[in-house]
Enzyme design. Sequence first.
Site, PDB file in Angstrom:
ATOM      1  CD  GLU A 108      -2.557  -1.028   2.718  1.00  0.00           C
ATOM      2  OE1 GLU A 108      -2.366  -0.111   3.551  1.00  0.00           O
ATOM      3  OE2 GLU A 108      -3.227  -2.029   2.952  1.00  0.00           O
ATOM      4  CE  LYS A 110       5.251   5.037   6.959  1.00  0.00           C
ATOM      5  NZ  LYS A 110       5.125   6.412   7.336  1.00  0.00           N
ATOM      6  CG  ASP A 112       4.283  12.439   4.884  1.00  0.00           C
ATOM      7  OD1 ASP A 112       4.287  12.066   6.068  1.00  0.00           O
ATOM      8  OD2 ASP A 112       5.129  13.211   4.404  1.00  0.00           O
ATOM      9  CE1 TYR A 217      -3.160   2.964   8.822  1.00  0.00           C
ATOM     10  CE2 TYR A 217      -3.198   4.717   7.196  1.00  0.00           C
ATOM     11  CZ  TYR A 217      -2.888   4.268   8.459  1.00  0.00           C
ATOM     12  OH  TYR A 217      -2.311   5.118   9.360  1.00  0.00           O
ATOM     13  CE  LYS A 305      10.039   7.122   7.352  1.00  0.00           C
ATOM     14  NZ  LYS A 305       9.224   7.775   8.262  1.00  0.00           N
ATOM     15  CB  CYS A 399      44.074  29.881  12.100  1.00  0.00           C
ATOM     16  SG  CYS A 399      44.159  28.086  11.951  1.00  0.00           S
ATOM     17  CB  CYS A 402      47.845  27.865  14.542  1.00  0.00           C
ATOM     18  SG  CYS A 402      47.569  28.891  13.096  1.00  0.00           S
ATOM     19  CB  CYS A 415      45.447  29.549   8.384  1.00  0.00           C
ATOM     20  SG  CYS A 415      46.796  29.426   9.554  1.00  0.00           S
ATOM     21  CB  CYS A 420      48.458  26.100  10.535  1.00  0.00           C
ATOM     22  SG  CYS A 420      46.830  25.662  11.138  1.00  0.00           S
TER      23      CYS A 420
HETATM   24  S1  IVH Z   1      -0.626   0.273   8.766  1.00  0.00           S
HETATM   25  C1  IVH Z   1      -0.477  -2.125  12.556  1.00  0.00           C
HETATM   26  N1  IVH Z   1      -0.878   1.412   6.407  1.00  0.00           N
HETATM   27  O1  IVH Z   1       2.556   4.988   8.834  1.00  0.00           O
HETATM   28  C2  IVH Z   1      -0.513  -1.383  11.268  1.00  0.00           C
HETATM   29  N2  IVH Z   1       0.084   2.693   8.139  1.00  0.00           N
HETATM   30  O2  IVH Z   1       4.614   3.581  11.242  1.00  0.00           O
HETATM   31  C3  IVH Z   1      -0.754   0.060  11.416  1.00  0.00           C
HETATM   32  N3  IVH Z   1       0.635   4.991   7.498  1.00  0.00           N
HETATM   33  O3  IVH Z   1       1.557   4.939  12.176  1.00  0.00           O
HETATM   34  C4  IVH Z   1      -0.302   0.934  10.340  1.00  0.00           C
HETATM   35  N4  IVH Z   1      -0.070   4.864   5.426  1.00  0.00           N
HETATM   36  O4  IVH Z   1       0.411   6.593  10.580  1.00  0.00           O
HETATM   37  C5  IVH Z   1      -0.451   1.560   7.672  1.00  0.00           C
HETATM   38  N5  IVH Z   1      -1.237   2.285   4.291  1.00  0.00           N
HETATM   39  C6  IVH Z   1      -0.809   2.435   5.535  1.00  0.00           C
HETATM   40  C7  IVH Z   1      -0.265   3.653   5.997  1.00  0.00           C
HETATM   41  C8  IVH Z   1       0.178   3.740   7.317  1.00  0.00           C
HETATM   42  C9  IVH Z   1       0.462   5.658   6.347  1.00  0.00           C
HETATM   43  C10 IVH Z   1       1.281   5.557   8.699  1.00  0.00           C
HETATM   44  C11 IVH Z   1       0.579   5.326  10.001  1.00  0.00           C
HETATM   45  C12 IVH Z   1       1.541   4.523  10.850  1.00  0.00           C
HETATM   46  C13 IVH Z   1       2.852   4.776  10.172  1.00  0.00           C
HETATM   47  C14 IVH Z   1       3.778   3.577  10.204  1.00  0.00           C
END
Ligand code: IVH
Length: 656
Positions: A108, A110, A112, A217, A305, A399, A402, A415, A420
């Site tokens: 999935e 992630k 932000d 999610y 990440k 410097c 020295c 210097c 030195c």
């Molecule tokens: S799953 C136990 N899925 O990323 C599973 N997290 O450290 C719980 N996040 O704290 C998280 N997109 O704030 C999951 N598709 C996604 C996510 C997601 C963003 C964030 C969430 C979590 C951190 C992971």
Amino acid sequence: MIENRIKELTEIINKANYDYYYLNNSSISDQEFDRYMQELIALEAKHPEYIREDSPSRRVGGEVISEFKKITHEMPMLSLGNVFNEKDIKDFDEKVRKEISNPVYVCELKIDGLAVSLLYKDGKFVRGATRGDGVTGEDITHNVKTIKTVPMTLTEKVDIDVRGEIYMSLKSFEFLNEERKKNNEILLANPRNAAAGSIRQLDSKIAAKRDLDCFVYHIPNALDYNIKTHSNALEYMKKLGFNVNSNAEVVSGIDGLLEYVNKWSEKRGSLPYEIDGIVIKVNNIEEQEKLGFTTKHPKWATAYKFPALEVITKLKKIKFTVGRTGQVTPNAILEPVRLMGSVISKATLHNEEYVVSKDIREGDFVKLIKAGDVIPRVVSSIKERREGNEPIFEMTKICPICNHDLEKKDSNYYCTNSLCGARNIEKLIHFVNRDAMNIEGFGDSIIEDFYNMGYLKKFDNFYELKSYKEELQILEGFGEKSINNLLESIEKSKENSLERLIYALGIRFVGNKTAKLIAKRFLTIDNVINASYDDLIQIKDVGDRIASSVIEYFKNQENIELIESLKDKKINMKYLGNINSNSIFENKTFVLTGSLKTITRDEATLFIEENGGNVSNSVSKNTDVLIVGDDPGSKYKKALELEIEIWNEEEFREYL
Ligand code: IVH
């Protein structure tokens, strides 16, 4: 009657919101929507007793709370462990494979933003909470209600706690910052900060204006709903009316994982919101349970990440250092941050002008990028995050090693004390460099140790080290073998051609290319020492700056004595390269493009240079010949346009 109408209006508007936000399909016109909304607000004002929990009017904000209530999550809100590269992903997969044969994963995006728990009773939204420390979070119900993509009523009357991410779209973020700019307000650094700032408001009107969004999610107790896989959990949440990101994919095997990661690493810029990585989850929930948890994270999921292209960190201190030419440079000592896979705690600030023009101060938050993928660079300071007591930068006048006074030349400070300490260590490090005398086995710290122990002060001391062999051998970390290798490499360097020595001397502005041109022109060190300014300036690519610097270097008696001492130690002082001046390459500029099959680019460059030619990176009207390999790039097109002589690899080989 009125109660029914309120119910009807609530349903019409909630459906219109759902169609608009999830299905991207407006079921009613904007005018109709506004009319229904006004009617509902008017009726609710007269009959507050009929206001429904799921009323859309609650989403326009207005609820003000006096403080954030602490809540305890019924099921802890976990975060994920991080992985940063292909190897880490493979390690994760291997660990999973120790417990589960042929695992299937869901990948999935992630998102932000900030994690949220959304609690429903009997299908009705009852509470929104932040993650906090995972056990205790804060009640943000009043603000969550303003988020149009969080349903107030689910399609089934279930009790459920779902987890998701509150975020701000790039469009809303840009709009918000434009508004803030107009009002002379501090600009927000990124959409995540903007979302977090909006959620942490006591007055929900602010969050309502900020146009936040939410993707869900995770269902922490999916098995209780008879859900067997994570992909089914995603489908179920969608069916309940939640906003579920549509880019999740079921994949198997490390290749599948890497393919998804690579695809989104490239495509992330096309999304209307920011993502900071990829989440990988084992799909089968019983298998998830089998894998279990560490003290902090689930073992069945991880977060890859993306390497940050740009990060913000605190500049703790500006420290001055002295280089081999005596140049004193300001350096940023940073709070360590991860940037494109490595942890950065130091960066050069170049010179006084650079720091002053960007008004960089100790204590500032600064933006860092990795220039050319290697050197971290401080590109700006974030003035809005100042506390007010950050001291204005002042270049040191002495410097740092020295305490000798500094001298300003062009925009840099030097210097002038040739004794030195720091300057000498740097000079010694430069002397052994691969492009200089190429003495293998000397790390910077060995040179520093030898300098401090008194074995190395000047260049000629390298060639005396062999008389201390016994002593050096018993030093910590050295065995007989490594000392032998070191001494052998030192002996070998005596046979270097003159250009290496010229470069190794560390004459200001004389890089390895210039050193080669000088060596080739004068052939022996004595000729170089005796060369006049006019002789030097005749050399192609040697201008006033270099010529003056060479003259100045050899005017210094100490430098002449050093060279005499090196001569006594039998260091070669002659140019050993090809001096055939009838060469077809002589004084011509070559450009290479495409891949050569029988010779590497470095070899081709060396050959051309040794035969008196130059190699340049780009085609211009000054190019004499373009050498073309397979799949040539735009340089080939340009050379054709400029009618420049073109050789293929075979033609080039005829001269080799
Ligand atoms: S799953 C136990 N899925 O990323 C599973 N997290 O450290 C719980 N996040 O704290 C998280 N997109 O704030 C999951 N598709 C996604 C996510 C997601 C963003 C964030 C969430 C979590 C951190 C992971």
